[in-house]
Design a protein around this motif. Structure first.
Motif, PDB file in Angstrom:
ATOM      1  N   ASP A 536      45.454  15.988  27.016  1.00 45.42           N
ATOM      2  CA  ASP A 536      46.764  15.379  27.259  1.00 45.42           C
ATOM      3  C   ASP A 536      46.711  13.872  27.036  1.00 45.42           C
ATOM      4  OD1 ASP A 536      47.856  17.824  27.853  1.00 45.42           O
ATOM      5  OD2 ASP A 536      47.596  17.622  30.022  1.00 45.42           O
ATOM      6  N   ASN A 540      48.774  11.434  24.236  1.00 44.39           N
ATOM      7  CA  ASN A 540      49.478  10.191  24.567  1.00 44.39           C
ATOM      8  C   ASN A 540      48.896   9.011  23.808  1.00 44.39           C
ATOM      9  OD1 ASN A 540      51.141  11.519  26.405  1.00 44.39           O
ATOM     10  ND2 ASN A 540      49.739  11.198  28.108  1.00 44.39           N
ATOM     11  N   SER A 543      50.168   9.010  20.320  1.00 46.59           N
ATOM     12  CA  SER A 543      51.563   8.586  20.274  1.00 46.59           C
ATOM     13  C   SER A 543      51.688   7.070  20.394  1.00 46.59           C
ATOM     14  CB  SER A 543      52.337   9.268  21.398  1.00 46.59           C
ATOM     15  OG  SER A 543      53.654   8.780  21.477  1.00 46.59           O
ATOM     16  N   LEU A 638      45.291   4.114  28.992  1.00 48.95           N
ATOM     17  CA  LEU A 638      45.041   5.500  28.613  1.00 48.95           C
ATOM     18  C   LEU A 638      43.586   5.718  28.210  1.00 48.95           C
ATOM     19  CD1 LEU A 638      48.283   6.254  26.555  1.00 48.95           C
ATOM     20  CD2 LEU A 638      47.650   7.238  28.766  1.00 48.95           C
TER      21      LEU A 638
END
Length: 912
Positions: A536, A540, A543, A638
């Motif tokens: 996950d 992200n 993106s 992240l």
């Protein structure tokens, strides 16, 4: 005694700032001794806890941990405070005292902790947010500091703390505060003052017939503006709850109370002239059934177009027109959907306690859209509901007052009980008597009185939970439903027959077995979960990287996250020294490949400038560059979190982790299972079921009673409830202690050892602060005058801080109206257990400051990073305003030179 002298220059006199001159032959006064000791201990504790992050910390700890440097003697430990607490209060904890030194402490726990430290999981500074580990470490630091400052005395015996003669400020208890929350008027929460003031019946035409519905009338006031009313049906509360779940995904919301159509019967005191007027109120009719013609008992209908129609009030004020004399009468009144009304009020007020939710568009529309004007009938019902709230609040106050009076009657016995507990081995004696005496009637008089006091406290708690609060009807309904679903007889037989030790052993084998050296089931479960999370994060990351439009910059951030800790620390120090964002420091650093082109560096700096400008200003002039820089910050976060998950996955994959988990479970579970089997715990399940049945009956009876019933009877009914079941509860405790195989005895011994340390200090002696200070001054290590000036400045800071906190507390209590004390509520004091009240107060001040910082640095997950950063800075400013006027701690340099001789003395004191 010599003449007293000012403790520091510029002193204004008074009890707080005067200090007795040091005894002959000593340099430091009692206050100077204490606050010098406190400062040095605080710095030592902070250093030792931060040192635990080092992979080699346990090797320098001493026994039972192994060391590459050979056996570390207690007097040579680099972590003397933590070593003492571990040896005396952790290692000998019942359960852990059976663990093998080599097999458990060295080969499993030490290997696991060193492996975790080597992973360098991200800290609060890396994430720009408070991590749970950071908060926990700060709490532990304050508790360890309190324990050492209170427990380790000075050798002179003159140690003295700052005392406020007027500091005896006692807040109201939770019960009184609860009453304030329930007040229908003047209870503003985050600028909203909301009360569900009344309930009316509306009728909606569906095809042919009208269908009646309850509509709750909300009285809303905001920012001291004129109040207004809005009408909301229960379904609109449901829609609000759904909208908030959509608007704040992941945010914990209070559960919406279930629909409750019951009405409440109450005596309402009014005049006979109000008889007929009340008969037309939709909320106060004797008959709770609704007419089938759709008009409702209020005569109010909804036209097909959705507008309200009013039918004439039949017979309103008829007695007044006939000239009948008005007299005060007590009449029975049925308040329609009263329990639902107070439950929804509690729901709304719980929602509004969250500032973000209170400021949301959904809440604002719900509370402001479609204001209405109340007619005479509705205004009358509002008044009746208000009177009912007042009666309910008054009854609660009288209940607690009666309960307090009854508890106060036992104060003499409670004082004796307190002395018995406080004296040497008091807890051991108490539980020894519980083991020997099979029933309460055979206990010593002071213990019997303690049981009586406990009955009153439990009765008040049950009353408060299930009757006094706005959400009590909902809580009681939930408890009643759960009680009805539990198969007590089946559960009792299962527990009676099953062997939990064998069951759990089989479960452990199932989850932890590693056939042919492959991964265990538990490892596979953790790996699956962590890998999903890592994937996950990768989605992200992809993106956000696409938004950045520069793979080189993204790769450099990733290289930083995966770099060696020394390189990271160097870049962090550079960012702090030059006061630039960590993103700028990373991307321009030559320590991480690749090097950027001048155009890329320019883009980074321009983005940083735009970011700061956009955060500090509302306009969107530099929005594009700021958004680009926000994406870079999000990308770094992240990458950091993805690496943390990967490190956790590697820890789970290590065989030592599973072995440690099995050992810990076995160490703590097996002794409890032995007690559980030998004490026939299963027989207490029936006793609990009977208590639940009885409690439900008592609560329902109290709900049916008139609101003006005698509170003495209400108090007595709940006390009688506890009295009927106290023997069963005592039997359970007695059986557990009788068959505990010495487990609870060892627990009491462990607690008594901690209390002995706090009361008497370590066996290794006391801290001779004067001798240490004189020695350092004698060899020229410390400048005497400069050191005394710094110590006195610290004393002045502590004094000013206490006074500031006292004034702040008084202002808060005055604003809340919580200045009264509760008689008989303070059974034990900190000094009973060896903790000085002044030290406890310092801990309270530090905790409040820490909690305030936590709130200010709380990270909110937002789609818009700029808005999130703007809010974070606003919270920081709010925190600064809350601490406005708080004295600033003075910088000290000279007394820090005492650190080395102090640690040497501390090691010898704690080396026993």
């Amino acid at each position: 005694m010599t003449e007293s002298q000012p403790a520091f220059p510029g002193d204004q006199g008074g009890e707080l700032s005067q200090a007795v001159a040091p005894p002959p032959g000593q340099i430091l006064t009692g206050k100077q001794e204490h606050y010098l000791k406190r400062e040095l201990i605080a710095r030592q504790v902070r250093g030792e806890i931060s040192e635990l992050n080092s992979p080699t910390a346990l090797q320098r700890f001493g026994a039972p941990f192994r060391s590459e440097f050979g056996e570390v003697a207690p007097v040579d430990s680099e972590l003397p405070i933590l070593r003492y607490i571990f040896v005396h209060h952790v290692r000998n904890f019942p359960f852990l005292d059976q663990a093998h030194e080599k097999q458990f402490w060295q080969e499993k726990l030490q290997v696991f902790l060193e492996s975790f430290a080597n992973k360098h999981v991200s800290s609060s500074e890396d994430r720009l947010e408070e991590t749970k580990r950071r908060k926990l470490a700060r709490k532990c630091e304050k508790l360890v500091e309190l324990m050492m400052v209170s427990g380790v005395p000075t050798a002179s015996g003159y140690e003295e703390r700052i005392q406020f003669s007027e500091m005896e400020v006692v807040e109201r208890g939770a019960n009184e505060k609860g009453l304030l929350v329930n007040m229908p008027e003047g209870n503003a929460i985050n600028t909203w003052d909301v009360n569900v003031a009344a309930v009316r019946v509306t009728s909606v035409k569906r095809t042919v017939r009208y269908h009646p519905h309850a509509e709750f009338l909300l009285r809303v006031r905001r920012d001291d503006k004129e109040e207004f009313h809005v009408g909301r049906r229960y379904g609109e509360f449901v829609k609000l709850h759904r909208r908030l779940r959509t608007e704040f995904p992941g945010k914990h919301l209070p559960p919406l109370p279930r629909k409750n159509k019951s009405s409440t019967t109450s005596s309402w005191f009014g005049s006979s002239a109000d008889d007929d007027a009340s008969s037309v109120s939709s909320l106060s009719t004797q008959d709770t059934s609704l007419p089938e013609d759709g008009t409702g008992s209020s005569g109010r209908t909804l036209a097909p177009g959705g507008t309200h129609k009013r039918s004439p009030s039949q017979g309103s004020f008829r007695s007044a027109k006939s000239g009948r004399v008005s007299t005060n009468v007590s009449r029975e009144t049925v308040l329609y959907r009263e329990e639902q009304r107070v439950s929804l009020r509690a729901f709304l007020r719980t929602l509004l306690q969250n500032k973000r939710i209170a400021e949301s568009k959904s809440v604002e529309e719900f509370l402001t859209a479609g204001p209405i004007k109340l007619n005479e009938e509705e205004l009358l019902d509002v008044q009746k509901r208000k009177d009912m709230d007042a009666v309910r609040i008054e009854e609660q106050k009288r209940f607690y007052e009666i309960a307090r009076q009854r508890a106060a009657e036992l104060d003499v016995y409670m004082e004796k009980f307190r002395r018995d507990i406080v004296e040497s081995n008091g807890l051991t004696k108490l539980f020894a008597e519980i083991r020997e005496k099979p029933c309460i009637e055979e206990l010593s008089p002071q213990y019997q009185k303690f049981a009586e006091w406990l009955r009153i406290e439990v009765a008040a708690t049950v009353y408060h939970l299930f009757l006094a609060e706005d959400n009590s009807p909902e809580l009681f309904a939930q408890a009643k439903r759960i009680h009805g679903l539990v198969p007590y007889t089946l559960l009792k037989n299962v527990i009676r027959i099953a062997n939990p030790a064998a069951v759990m052993s089989g479960v452990l084998d199932l989850f932890l077995a590693q056939p042919f050296g492959s991964r265990s089931l538990l490892q596979r479960i953790f790996s699956l979960t962590l890998n999903e999370s890592i994937k996950d994060f990768q989605k992200n990351i992809a993106s956000v990287t696409a938004k950045v439009e520069d793979q080189v910059l993204a790769q450099k951030l990733k290289t930083f996250v995966e770099a060696d800790e020394t390189i990271k620390n160097e870049i962090r120090e550079e960012a702090e020294t030059e006061d630039v964002d960590i993103i700028v420091a990373i991307l321009r650093s030559e320590l991480i490949a690749p090097e950027l082109t001048p155009e890329q560096i320019e883009k980074v700096f321009n983005g940083w400038v735009a970011w700061n400008y956009a955060v500090d200003n509302v306009d969107l002039e530099m929005q594009q560059g700021a958004q680009w820089f926000a994406n870079m910050k999000q990308l770094l976060k992240l990458f950091t979190r993805q690496r943390d998950k990967a490190m956790m996955l590697s820890i789970v994959e290590e065989p030592t982790t599973l072995q440690l988990f099995r050992d810990l479970f076995t160490i703590f579970y097996e002794p409890l299972v032995r007690v559980y089997k030998s004490a026939n715990v299963y027989s207490s399940i029936t006793d609990f079921a009977q208590f639940a049945d009885d409690a439900i009956a008592v609560i329902e009876s109290a709900q049916r009673q008139d609101a003006s019933a005698d509170p003495n009877q209400t108090v007595q009914s709940f006390i009688d409830l506890c009295a009927r079941h106290q023997d069963n509860f005592y039997k359970f405790i007695h059986e557990v202690h009788l068959h505990d195989n010495g487990l609870f005895q060892s627990l009491m011994t462990w607690v008594e050892e901690i209390l002995d340390f706090l009361r008497k200090g370590p066996q290794g002696g006391k801290l001779d602060m004067n001798a240490m200070f004189q020695g350092a001054v004698g060899v020229g290590q410390v400048d005497k005058d400069l050191a005394l000036t710094e110590i006195n400045a610290l004393i002045k800071w502590h004094e000013d801080r206490k006074r500031w906190h006292l004034n702040k507390t008084r202002q808060k209590m005055a604003a809340e109206g919580t200045t009264e004390t509760i008689p008989g509520s303070a059974t034990f004091k900190g000094s009973d257990f060896g903790l000085d009240e002044g030290d406890l107060e310092d801990l309270t001040i530090s905790d409040e400051a820490s909690d305030s910082e936590d709130e200010a640095t709380e990270d909110d997950e937002e789609d818009d990073p700029i808005a999130s950063e703007r809010r974070r800075r606003v919270k920081k400013q709010d925190q600064l305003r809350r601490t406005a006027g708080e004295p600033v701690k003075p910088e000290v340099q000279e007394i820090l030179k005492l650190g080395d001789p102090f640690v040497v003395m501390l090691r010898h004191t704690l080396a026993d």
